[in-house]
Enzyme design. Sequence first.
Site: not given
Length: 517
Positions: A352-353, A378-380
Site C-alpha cells: 500500500t501507499d 501517507s506516501r502521497v
Amino acid sequence: MKIKTEEITSVIKTEIEQYSNQLEVLDVGKVIEVGDGIAQIYGLSSAMAGELLEFQTDDGAVMGQVFNLELDTVGAVIYGDYLSVKEGDTVVSTGRLLSVPVGEQLLGRVVDPLGKPLDGGPALSDEITRPVDIIAPGIADRQPVHEPLQTGIKAVDSMIPIGRGQRELIIGDRKTGKTAVGVDAIINQKRYWGTDEAVVCIYVAVGQKESTVASVVDTLKKNDAMKFTIVVNAGSSDPAPMQYIAPYSGTAMGEYFMWQGKDGKTPKHVLVVYDDLSKQAVAYRQLSLLLRRPPGREAFPGDVFYLHSRLLERSTKLSDENGAGSLTALPLIETQEGDVSAYIPTNVISITDGQIYLEPELFFAGTRPAINVGISVSRVGGAAQIKAMKQIAGSLRLDLAAYRELEAFAQLGTELDKATQSQLDRGARMVELLKQLQYEPMDAIDQVLSIFAGSKGYLDDVKITDVKKCERALLEYFNEGAGKGVRDELASLKKIDGELEGKLKGAMKSFKDGWSA
C-alpha cells in the site's frame, strides 16, 4: 389436390438450412473426491487454470473454478452450495473465466461475490459482466495521484491525506474503529454525489458476522449513502472460496465505473473498502492447504503476497487518455496485540501507499478516531490535499508528536517553564479538536476553519472540556452567522493568501469576543 414439385423442394431446402449439423463438443469430467468446498475431478484434460466449471448436481448446476492442474486430475474450488456436490457427479468445462454482473443496476444493492442478490430485491441482469480476476493497468495507463479523496475525518484529511487512486491501509487490533473509518469515508462521499466529483463506494465484507454487515448497511441507509454504494458480502458462514473471491468481485464492479471516464460518463471515481483482508488470507490458506499446496510462513502458501498485490495493484488513477477515472482502496488488516510485524500485516504494508494505525490505548483513553500519528503515514502526502489544508496542517503532525513527548515528560512531575506549559496546553486542545464522533464526517472547509482556530491559538484560553462546544459555535458562526462571507471566499479560493488570512483572523477574533462557554 396436387402439390407442385417446386413447393416440395423449397420446403426440403428450408428444413435442410434450418438443420444444424454442427456437433456441440463438451469437455466433461467426473468428481472423484469432494469436501470442504474442494473437488478433485478426473477427465477434464483440456481445462485451463482459472476456468469456470459447472457441476451438474441433483439440485441443479453449481459453479466452480479450476485451481490446480495435476497429472491425472484437476483440483477445483466450488462456489456456492458445495454440500450438494457428490462423488460421481458430472462436471462440464465452460471455456470462460469467472465473471460478475456490473453496472448501475448494482447501486444500492447487497450482493454475494457472484453477483446474486442478498437483499431480497430483483435478480441482476448479466447483460454486462466483467472478469473477476484481471491484470492491473500498466504504468503507461496511469498517472500520479493528485486529487484529494476527502474522508471527512479531521485527523486523516489534515495529517494522513488520501488521494483518488491511492491504497491506504487501515490497520489495528480488533475493536479499535477500523470499520468506522471506512464507513465514515463512504458517508462523506454523499456531499459529492450528483456532481462531476461523484464517487461510487463499494463495501466488501469478508468473513464478517451477518449482524455486523446488517448494521453497516443500516447505517449507510440512515445516512442516505446506500444510493451510491454496493455491498458485497461473503459472511463468516460462507465457504472459503466465496470469501477468497469477494474482494476481486468488488474490484471488478468498481472497475466498470472507473473506465466510464473514457466514454465521458460519470461517475468515474470509485472507493472500495475491503473489510478485512486478514480474513481473505485465512480463507485462501484454507483452500491452499486443502488443495495440498505446500505451506510456508505461518502456514500461509508461498503466493499469499501475490494474492493481495494483484488485488491492490488494480487501484489506480487512470491517465487522461483513459478518462482520468480512479479506484481508491482502503484495505483493513487486523493485528494481534498490535503486532504489525506479522506476516500478512507486513505484506500489505509493503503493497500500500501508507497506513492509518489505530491504537487500542488511544481508543480506550477516549481519543477517537484512535489514530497513532507517529506510525501512520501517507506516501502521497500533500499532493492529495487542497492548498488551504496543506498551509495550515503542515506542522500539525510535528506539533502533536512533540506534545506526546512533552506529555510523557510532564507526568514525571517536573516543574515546567512557561513556553513548555503553553505548548502542552496548545497540544491538549489540538488533540481534543481532532476527536470526532462516528458517522459525522466534516466538510473540508469546516476542517480548515477548525484547525486554523486551534493552531493559531484562538482556543488556548478555552477550557479543555469546552473545546468541542466552542468548535461547534465557531462553525455555526462561519456557516450561518457573520463569518459566512469569509467562509464562502475560502471555499472558492481553496487557499489562504495574505488578504484572506487577515479576514479570517478578524472573523475569529470577533467570534471569540462574542463567545462565552
